[in-house]
Design a protein around this motif. Structure first.
Motif, PDB file in Angstrom:
ATOM      1  N   VAL A  82      39.406  73.715  18.321  1.00 33.25           N
ATOM      2  CA  VAL A  82      40.668  73.024  18.066  1.00 33.25           C
ATOM      3  C   VAL A  82      41.283  73.521  16.755  1.00 33.25           C
ATOM      4  O   VAL A  82      42.494  73.774  16.667  1.00 33.25           O
ATOM      5  N   LYS A  83      40.448  73.677  15.733  1.00 29.54           N
ATOM      6  CA  LYS A  83      40.920  74.172  14.442  1.00 29.54           C
ATOM      7  C   LYS A  83      41.420  75.605  14.562  1.00 29.54           C
ATOM      8  O   LYS A  83      42.441  75.970  13.968  1.00 29.54           O
ATOM      9  N   ILE A  84      40.721  76.406  15.333  1.00 33.50           N
ATOM     10  CA  ILE A  84      41.111  77.806  15.526  1.00 33.50           C
ATOM     11  C   ILE A  84      42.497  77.879  16.152  1.00 33.50           C
ATOM     12  O   ILE A  84      43.384  78.596  15.681  1.00 33.50           O
ATOM     13  N   LYS A  85      42.705  77.118  17.221  1.00 31.61           N
ATOM     14  CA  LYS A  85      43.991  77.129  17.918  1.00 31.61           C
ATOM     15  C   LYS A  85      45.096  76.564  17.033  1.00 31.61           C
ATOM     16  O   LYS A  85      46.202  77.113  16.973  1.00 31.61           O
ATOM     17  N   ARG A  86      44.803  75.484  16.319  1.00 30.17           N
ATOM     18  CA  ARG A  86      45.815  74.811  15.492  1.00 30.17           C
ATOM     19  C   ARG A  86      46.280  75.712  14.355  1.00 30.17           C
ATOM     20  O   ARG A  86      47.464  75.710  13.996  1.00 30.17           O
ATOM     21  N   ALA A  87      45.366  76.489  13.764  1.00 31.93           N
ATOM     22  CA  ALA A  87      45.743  77.373  12.659  1.00 31.93           C
ATOM     23  C   ALA A  87      46.839  78.342  13.096  1.00 31.93           C
ATOM     24  O   ALA A  87      47.833  78.551  12.384  1.00 31.93           O
ATOM     25  N   LEU A  90      50.246  76.550  13.753  1.00 31.57           N
ATOM     26  CA  LEU A  90      50.948  76.099  12.557  1.00 31.57           C
ATOM     27  C   LEU A  90      51.443  77.238  11.678  1.00 31.57           C
ATOM     28  O   LEU A  90      52.025  76.997  10.627  1.00 31.57           O
ATOM     29  N   GLY A  91      51.209  78.470  12.089  1.00 28.00           N
ATOM     30  CA  GLY A  91      51.806  79.575  11.362  1.00 28.00           C
ATOM     31  C   GLY A  91      50.874  80.462  10.583  1.00 28.00           C
ATOM     32  O   GLY A  91      51.337  81.303   9.798  1.00 28.00           O
ATOM     33  N   ALA A  92      49.556  80.316  10.770  1.00 28.56           N
ATOM     34  CA  ALA A  92      48.628  81.232  10.098  1.00 28.56           C
ATOM     35  C   ALA A  92      48.768  82.626  10.702  1.00 28.56           C
ATOM     36  O   ALA A  92      49.003  82.780  11.899  1.00 28.56           O
ATOM     37  N   ASP A  93      48.611  83.644   9.863  1.00 27.87           N
ATOM     38  CA  ASP A  93      48.687  85.028  10.320  1.00 27.87           C
ATOM     39  C   ASP A  93      47.322  85.568  10.712  1.00 27.87           C
ATOM     40  O   ASP A  93      47.223  86.544  11.457  1.00 27.87           O
ATOM     41  N   TYR A  94      46.270  84.945  10.186  1.00 31.49           N
ATOM     42  CA  TYR A  94      44.913  85.341  10.555  1.00 31.49           C
ATOM     43  C   TYR A  94      43.965  84.178  10.316  1.00 31.49           C
ATOM     44  O   TYR A  94      44.267  83.244   9.566  1.00 31.49           O
ATOM     45  N   ILE A  95      42.815  84.250  10.978  1.00 34.74           N
ATOM     46  CA  ILE A  95      41.728  83.312  10.710  1.00 34.74           C
ATOM     47  C   ILE A  95      40.515  84.124  10.296  1.00 34.74           C
ATOM     48  O   ILE A  95      40.374  85.292  10.646  1.00 34.74           O
ATOM     49  N   VAL A 117      46.335  85.536  16.772  1.00 33.44           N
ATOM     50  CA  VAL A 117      46.421  85.971  15.379  1.00 33.44           C
ATOM     51  C   VAL A 117      45.231  86.881  15.071  1.00 33.44           C
ATOM     52  O   VAL A 117      44.248  86.931  15.817  1.00 33.44           O
ATOM     53  N   ALA A 118      45.329  87.612  13.961  1.00 33.74           N
ATOM     54  CA  ALA A 118      44.235  88.487  13.547  1.00 33.74           C
ATOM     55  C   ALA A 118      42.981  87.664  13.249  1.00 33.74           C
ATOM     56  O   ALA A 118      43.065  86.535  12.759  1.00 33.74           O
ATOM     57  N   ILE A 119      41.824  88.247  13.530  1.00 32.96           N
ATOM     58  CA  ILE A 119      40.542  87.579  13.320  1.00 32.96           C
ATOM     59  C   ILE A 119      39.668  88.419  12.388  1.00 32.96           C
ATOM     60  O   ILE A 119      39.474  89.618  12.624  1.00 32.96           O
ATOM     61  N   PHE A 120      39.168  87.772  11.330  1.00 35.57           N
ATOM     62  CA  PHE A 120      38.200  88.402  10.439  1.00 35.57           C
ATOM     63  C   PHE A 120      36.880  87.655  10.544  1.00 35.57           C
ATOM     64  O   PHE A 120      36.850  86.458  10.831  1.00 35.57           O
ATOM     65  N   VAL A 121      35.792  88.378  10.291  1.00 35.45           N
ATOM     66  CA  VAL A 121      34.476  87.748  10.204  1.00 35.45           C
ATOM     67  C   VAL A 121      33.959  87.934   8.780  1.00 35.45           C
ATOM     68  O   VAL A 121      34.245  88.938   8.129  1.00 35.45           O
ATOM     69  N   SER A 122      33.227  86.950   8.291  1.00 37.14           N
ATOM     70  CA  SER A 122      32.732  87.014   6.917  1.00 37.14           C
ATOM     71  C   SER A 122      31.385  86.323   6.817  1.00 37.14           C
ATOM     72  O   SER A 122      30.959  85.611   7.721  1.00 37.14           O
ATOM     73  N   GLY A 123      30.721  86.540   5.689  1.00 38.20           N
ATOM     74  CA  GLY A 123      29.448  85.885   5.438  1.00 38.20           C
ATOM     75  C   GLY A 123      28.258  86.774   5.707  1.00 38.20           C
ATOM     76  O   GLY A 123      27.850  86.947   6.864  1.00 38.20           O
ATOM     77  N   GLY A 124      27.707  87.363   4.657  1.00 40.84           N
ATOM     78  CA  GLY A 124      26.486  88.145   4.776  1.00 40.84           C
ATOM     79  C   GLY A 124      26.626  89.439   5.556  1.00 40.84           C
ATOM     80  O   GLY A 124      25.632  89.993   6.027  1.00 40.84           O
TER      81      GLY A 124
END
Length: 213
Positions: A117-122, A125-130, A161-168
């Protein structure tokens, strides 16, 4: 600066590090081909607004030579004041639509986890990437939940929208993410703690290229 779809190697800069050394490491990393730079809202106690702006100006000047956008973490008013290219939020602000209007065409990114839900909502609402946090355990993202691969895969079905992965993330473990659809990786220590940041960035690029079909 023309805003393109965010992608590639995304460096997060911690301003609590020694500034002269940090700026040297940033300059070397830029030579390796960064796609984005974010300045973490993690200032040493007592740093004035003017000092923050001076530091951001130094970062922006170096990144501007390579056409690399600079984002501020959380403090979107500071991003505007410093004339940066965008802002990154750890949570979706309640007034993101209003912030989107204030920032105009600047880049907005949001950290997400396993909640579809958070992914879709971002995106709505106008986010360019998650940015997913965290894919692997990491001391710098201790407050993040570990993201399940199936949720990264499912993200593409609910947002474009663009997707990044992070963490380790290291060049050596990116192969574990084969088959997932994402645009880039967000990194701190994997680049800034490297003996040669340019070579480290290049290693991430090579590992990303190997994931392409």
């Amino acid at each position: 600066m023309e805003m393109k779809r965010p992608h590639g190697v995304y460096l997060v800069v911690d301003p609590k590090r020694d500034w002269p050394e940090l700026l040297r490491q940033l300059a070397r990393a830029l030579e390796g081909g960064l796609g984005l730079v974010q300045v973490w809202d993690h200032w040493t106690e007592g740093i004035s607004r003017k000092q923050q702006l001076d530091f951001l100006g130094e970062v922006a000047a170096r990144c501007g030579e390579y056409g690399v956008p600079v984002l501020m973490h959380e403090d979107w008013a500071l991003a505007l004041e410093a004339e940066l290219q965008g802002v990154h939020f750890d949570e979706i602000p309640a007034d993101l639509a209003t912030i989107r209007t204030a920032l105009g065409g600047k880049i907005i990114g949001v950290t997400v986890g396993n909640d579809p839900v958070k992914i879709k909502r971002a995106g709505e609402l106008g986010a360019d990437y998650i940015s997913f946090c965290a894919v692997f355990p990491s001391s710098s993202v201790g407050s993040c939940e570990i993201v399940r691969p199936e949720n990264i895969r499912a993200a593409r079905t609910v947002t474009d929208v663009a997707i990044f992965v992070s963490g380790g993330i290291r060049p050596g473990n990116l192969s574990r993410l084969a088959g997932l659809d994402f645009d880039g990786v967000a990194v701190i220590s994997g680049i800034l703690d490297a003996a040669d940041p340019a070579a480290a960035v290049n290693a991430y690029h090579l590992a990303l290229q190997k994931l392409k079909p």
